[in-house]
Design a protein around this motif. Structure first.
Motif, PDB file in Angstrom:
ATOM      1  N   GLN A 119       0.846  -1.169   0.000  1.00 38.02           N
ATOM      2  CA  GLN A 119       0.000   0.000   0.000  1.00 38.02           C
ATOM      3  C   GLN A 119       0.892   1.232   0.000  1.00 38.02           C
ATOM      4  OE1 GLN A 119      -3.568   0.199   0.025  1.00 38.02           O
ATOM      5  NE2 GLN A 119      -3.082   2.329  -0.419  1.00 38.02           N
ATOM      6  N   MET A 120       0.724   2.065  -1.017  1.00 46.15           N
ATOM      7  CA  MET A 120       1.577   3.236  -1.170  1.00 46.15           C
ATOM      8  C   MET A 120       0.730   4.499  -1.013  1.00 46.15           C
ATOM      9  SD  MET A 120       3.960   1.990  -4.356  1.00 46.15           S
ATOM     10  CE  MET A 120       2.604   2.037  -5.527  1.00 46.15           C
ATOM     11  N   ALA A 121       1.183   5.406  -0.179  1.00 42.90           N
ATOM     12  CA  ALA A 121       0.464   6.657   0.038  1.00 42.90           C
ATOM     13  C   ALA A 121       1.439   7.824  -0.093  1.00 42.90           C
ATOM     14  CB  ALA A 121      -0.195   6.657   1.412  1.00 42.90           C
ATOM     15  N   SER A 122       0.881   9.015  -0.178  1.00 40.88           N
ATOM     16  CA  SER A 122       1.694  10.235  -0.311  1.00 40.88           C
ATOM     17  C   SER A 122       2.753  10.076  -1.392  1.00 40.88           C
ATOM     18  CB  SER A 122       2.362  10.573   1.032  1.00 40.88           C
ATOM     19  OG  SER A 122       1.405  10.747   2.048  1.00 40.88           O
ATOM     20  N   LEU A 123       2.316   9.568  -2.519  1.00 47.93           N
ATOM     21  CA  LEU A 123       3.253   9.307  -3.614  1.00 47.93           C
ATOM     22  C   LEU A 123       3.788  10.603  -4.191  1.00 47.93           C
ATOM     23  CD1 LEU A 123       1.319   6.362  -5.222  1.00 47.93           C
ATOM     24  CD2 LEU A 123       3.686   6.247  -4.417  1.00 47.93           C
ATOM     25  N   ASN A 124       5.031  10.571  -4.600  1.00 48.95           N
ATOM     26  CA  ASN A 124       5.649  11.728  -5.242  1.00 48.95           C
ATOM     27  C   ASN A 124       6.346  11.265  -6.519  1.00 48.95           C
ATOM     28  OD1 ASN A 124       8.506  11.042  -4.555  1.00 48.95           O
ATOM     29  ND2 ASN A 124       7.731  11.282  -2.470  1.00 48.95           N
ATOM     30  N   PRO A 125       6.720  12.195  -7.384  1.00 47.19           N
ATOM     31  CA  PRO A 125       7.320  11.794  -8.674  1.00 47.19           C
ATOM     32  C   PRO A 125       8.562  10.906  -8.524  1.00 47.19           C
ATOM     33  CG  PRO A 125       6.635  14.071  -8.774  1.00 47.19           C
ATOM     34  CD  PRO A 125       6.430  13.639  -7.353  1.00 47.19           C
ATOM     35  N   GLU A 126       9.268  11.013  -7.409  1.00 48.71           N
ATOM     36  CA  GLU A 126      10.455  10.179  -7.199  1.00 48.71           C
ATOM     37  C   GLU A 126      10.101   8.709  -6.972  1.00 48.71           C
ATOM     38  OE1 GLU A 126      11.319  14.080  -7.203  1.00 48.71           O
ATOM     39  OE2 GLU A 126      10.052  13.243  -5.608  1.00 48.71           O
ATOM     40  N   ASP A 127       8.836   8.427  -6.754  1.00 45.68           N
ATOM     41  CA  ASP A 127       8.381   7.039  -6.609  1.00 45.68           C
ATOM     42  C   ASP A 127       8.090   6.385  -7.960  1.00 45.68           C
ATOM     43  OD1 ASP A 127       6.561   8.239  -3.810  1.00 45.68           O
ATOM     44  OD2 ASP A 127       8.382   7.014  -3.717  1.00 45.68           O
ATOM     45  N   THR A 128       8.177   7.145  -9.024  1.00 45.80           N
ATOM     46  CA  THR A 128       7.940   6.592 -10.351  1.00 45.80           C
ATOM     47  C   THR A 128       8.992   5.541 -10.681  1.00 45.80           C
ATOM     48  OG1 THR A 128       6.870   8.602 -11.172  1.00 45.80           O
ATOM     49  CG2 THR A 128       7.872   7.140 -12.818  1.00 45.80           C
ATOM     50  N   ALA A 129       8.530   4.348 -11.022  1.00 47.55           N
ATOM     51  CA  ALA A 129       9.449   3.238 -11.276  1.00 47.55           C
ATOM     52  C   ALA A 129       8.640   2.023 -11.718  1.00 47.55           C
ATOM     53  CB  ALA A 129      10.241   2.887 -10.017  1.00 47.55           C
TER      54      ALA A 129
END
Length: 118
Positions: free
Chosen positions: A84-94
């Motif tokens: 479960q991923m929350a508060s995603l930001n562009p650096e999480d793109t992968a």
């Protein structure tokens, strides 16, 4: 071999949430359960990194970069691990992969793309 299949990726806006699933449809419980299962990710031009891992009995570890934002869980009878991923930001793109920890000789699956963008 523990053949794992990832799903649940997609496009999400910054600050959004997403849940990834990692299943082992062809596993029997005695094959799946002994393994620590981890979620890895690989961004374009970067090395693959382990972001979270969970053991059969619930011991959990997170990379510093995702602590407090990502939650890994495991449903042993379903042979499935979730992220479960929350508060995603562009650096999480992968591309996100799941695999055993350590990987050893286990194969990598196709992964699931997570893109964080407005």
């Amino acid at each position: 071999q523990v053949r794992l299949v990832e799903s649940g990726g997609g496009l999400v806006q910054p600050g959004g949430s997403l849940r990834l699933s990692c299943a082992c449809p062809r596993c029997i419980l005695s094959t799946f359960n002994p393994h620590v299962i981890g979620w890895y990710r690989q961004a374009t031009g970067k090395q693959r990194e382990l972001v979270a891992a969970v053991s059969y009995d619930g011991k959990i570890n997170y990379a510093e970069s995702v602590k407090g934002r990502f939650t890994i869980s495991r449903h042993n009878s379903r042979k499935t691990v979730y992220l479960q991923m929350a508060s995603l930001n562009p650096e999480d793109t992968a591309v996100y992969y799941c695999n055993t920890v350590p990987v050893g000789t286990n194969s990598w699956g196709q992964g699931t793309q997570v893109t964080v963008s407005s």
